[in-house]
Scaffold this motif. Structure first.
Motif, PDB file in Angstrom:
ATOM      1  N   GLY A   9       0.785  -1.231   0.000  1.00 34.21           N
ATOM      2  CA  GLY A   9       0.000   0.000   0.000  1.00 34.21           C
ATOM      3  C   GLY A   9       0.811   1.272   0.000  1.00 34.21           C
ATOM      4  O   GLY A   9       0.384   2.281   0.578  1.00 34.21           O
ATOM      5  N   SER A  10       1.963   1.235  -0.612  1.00 26.89           N
ATOM      6  CA  SER A  10       2.781   2.443  -0.755  1.00 26.89           C
ATOM      7  C   SER A  10       3.444   2.389  -2.115  1.00 26.89           C
ATOM      8  O   SER A  10       3.961   1.337  -2.517  1.00 26.89           O
ATOM      9  N   SER A  15       9.833   2.249   0.003  1.00 25.69           N
ATOM     10  CA  SER A  15       8.769   1.943   0.978  1.00 25.69           C
ATOM     11  C   SER A  15       9.191   0.865   1.981  1.00 25.69           C
ATOM     12  O   SER A  15       9.669  -0.218   1.602  1.00 25.69           O
ATOM     13  N   THR A  74       0.359  -2.663   4.660  1.00 28.71           N
ATOM     14  CA  THR A  74      -0.131  -1.289   4.668  1.00 28.71           C
ATOM     15  C   THR A  74       0.692  -0.364   5.563  1.00 28.71           C
ATOM     16  O   THR A  74       0.983  -0.700   6.709  1.00 28.71           O
ATOM     17  N   GLU A  76       0.638   3.286   7.620  1.00 34.50           N
ATOM     18  CA  GLU A  76      -0.451   4.045   8.246  1.00 34.50           C
ATOM     19  C   GLU A  76      -0.445   5.461   7.684  1.00 34.50           C
ATOM     20  O   GLU A  76       0.572   6.158   7.754  1.00 34.50           O
ATOM     21  N   TYR A  77      -1.574   5.856   7.099  1.00 35.98           N
ATOM     22  CA  TYR A  77      -1.763   7.202   6.568  1.00 35.98           C
ATOM     23  C   TYR A  77      -2.907   7.843   7.340  1.00 35.98           C
ATOM     24  O   TYR A  77      -4.068   7.404   7.215  1.00 35.98           O
ATOM     25  N   ASN A  78      -2.600   8.846   8.123  1.00 30.16           N
ATOM     26  CA  ASN A  78      -3.652   9.583   8.835  1.00 30.16           C
ATOM     27  C   ASN A  78      -4.598   8.657   9.592  1.00 30.16           C
ATOM     28  O   ASN A  78      -5.817   8.737   9.474  1.00 30.16           O
ATOM     29  N   THR A  81      -5.600   3.133   6.483  1.00 32.96           N
ATOM     30  CA  THR A  81      -4.753   2.592   5.424  1.00 32.96           C
ATOM     31  C   THR A  81      -4.538   3.670   4.370  1.00 32.96           C
ATOM     32  O   THR A  81      -5.070   4.780   4.466  1.00 32.96           O
ATOM     33  N   SER A  82      -3.738   3.367   3.356  1.00 32.69           N
ATOM     34  CA  SER A  82      -3.455   4.367   2.323  1.00 32.69           C
ATOM     35  C   SER A  82      -4.546   4.350   1.252  1.00 32.69           C
ATOM     36  O   SER A  82      -5.192   3.327   1.005  1.00 32.69           O
ATOM     37  N   SER A 112       4.566   1.461  10.573  1.00 27.63           N
ATOM     38  CA  SER A 112       4.739   2.911  10.420  1.00 27.63           C
ATOM     39  C   SER A 112       6.093   3.286  10.991  1.00 27.63           C
ATOM     40  O   SER A 112       6.786   2.446  11.595  1.00 27.63           O
ATOM     41  N   ALA A 121      -4.043   1.448  10.801  1.00 29.57           N
ATOM     42  CA  ALA A 121      -4.194   1.046   9.397  1.00 29.57           C
ATOM     43  C   ALA A 121      -4.733  -0.386   9.320  1.00 29.57           C
ATOM     44  O   ALA A 121      -5.628  -0.692   8.522  1.00 29.57           O
TER      45      ALA A 121
END
Ligand SMILES: Cc1cc2nc3c(=O)[nH]c(=O)nc-3n(C[C@H](O)[C@H](O)[C@H](O)COP(=O)(O)O)c2cc1C
Length: 183
Positions: A9-10, A15, A74, A76-78, A81-82, A112, A121
């Protein structure tokens, strides 16, 4: 031969989600074939494409379909998940009734660069994969914190204790795949 597809997921070349996935992939037995299913070329999902799907969608759906099991790696985005990973999941879940995820045993690897370790995520993906009828490995959970500390300049895992943990994960996932597919 068991085929395991990995969805990272990046899209970043360096990554850590990809590096963790590569480190994990090396720990499966010889009769396991691991294929990285690339998602960076998938147009943003649009329901109108269900009628006449872009070739990238068809190729990705076929690639997923060919796997016995799936690893979702995955970042962690905010606290979730992304977007790119969710987009790929949505693409292969449609058209309605033709999802290629259904029934495939899954592993969620979360990471992360903070102490949070991708836990949010991972949790954000669980309801989606449950709805898509993917039996997710329950234990061990895979939360990898402070990823920036675990790889040398060549991108190789530098921590034997963590490699031991990843071996436990690989063994548990193989057992989970066998149990799921033989039932
Ligand atoms: C848009 C964005 C949001 C992020 N949000 C979080 C977060 O909620 N928690 C966290 O621990 N790290 C967060 N990070 C930092 C990521 O853990 C870090 O960028 C990580 O290296 C991304 O994964 P990758 O190495 O596989 O690309 C965020 C990064 C980005 C770019």
């Amino acid at each position: 031969m068991t085929k395991i597809g990995v969805v990272v997921g990046s899209l970043r070349k360096e990554s850590y989600a990809r590096k963790w996935s590569v480190a994990l992939a090396e720990l499966f037995p010889a009769d396991v074939e691991v294929e990285f299913l690339e998602i960076g070329n998938l147009p943003l999902y649009n329901e109108e494409y269900d009628e006449n799907s872009p070739s990238e969608y068809t190729e990705f759906r076929n690639a997923v379909s060919a796997q016995d099991a799936i690893i979702f790696a995955t970042p962690e985005y905010n606290r979730s998940t992304s977007g790119v990973l969710k987009n790929a999941i949505d693409v292969a879940s449609r058209p309605w009734g033709q999802s290629v995820w259904a029934g495939k045993p899954a592993l969620i690897l979360g990471h992360s660069i903070s102490n949070i370790s991708g836990a949010n995520a991972v949790q954000s993906l669980r309801p989606t994969l449950a709805f898509l009828d993917m039996p997710v490995l329950a234990q061990p959970e895979v939360y990898l914190a402070n990823s920036q500390n675990y790889f040398d300049e060549d991108g190789k895992l530098n921590n034997e204790e963590t490699r031991g943990f990843l071996q436990t994960v690989a063994d548990a996932f193989i057992a989970h795949i066998e149990k799921t597919l033989n039932n």
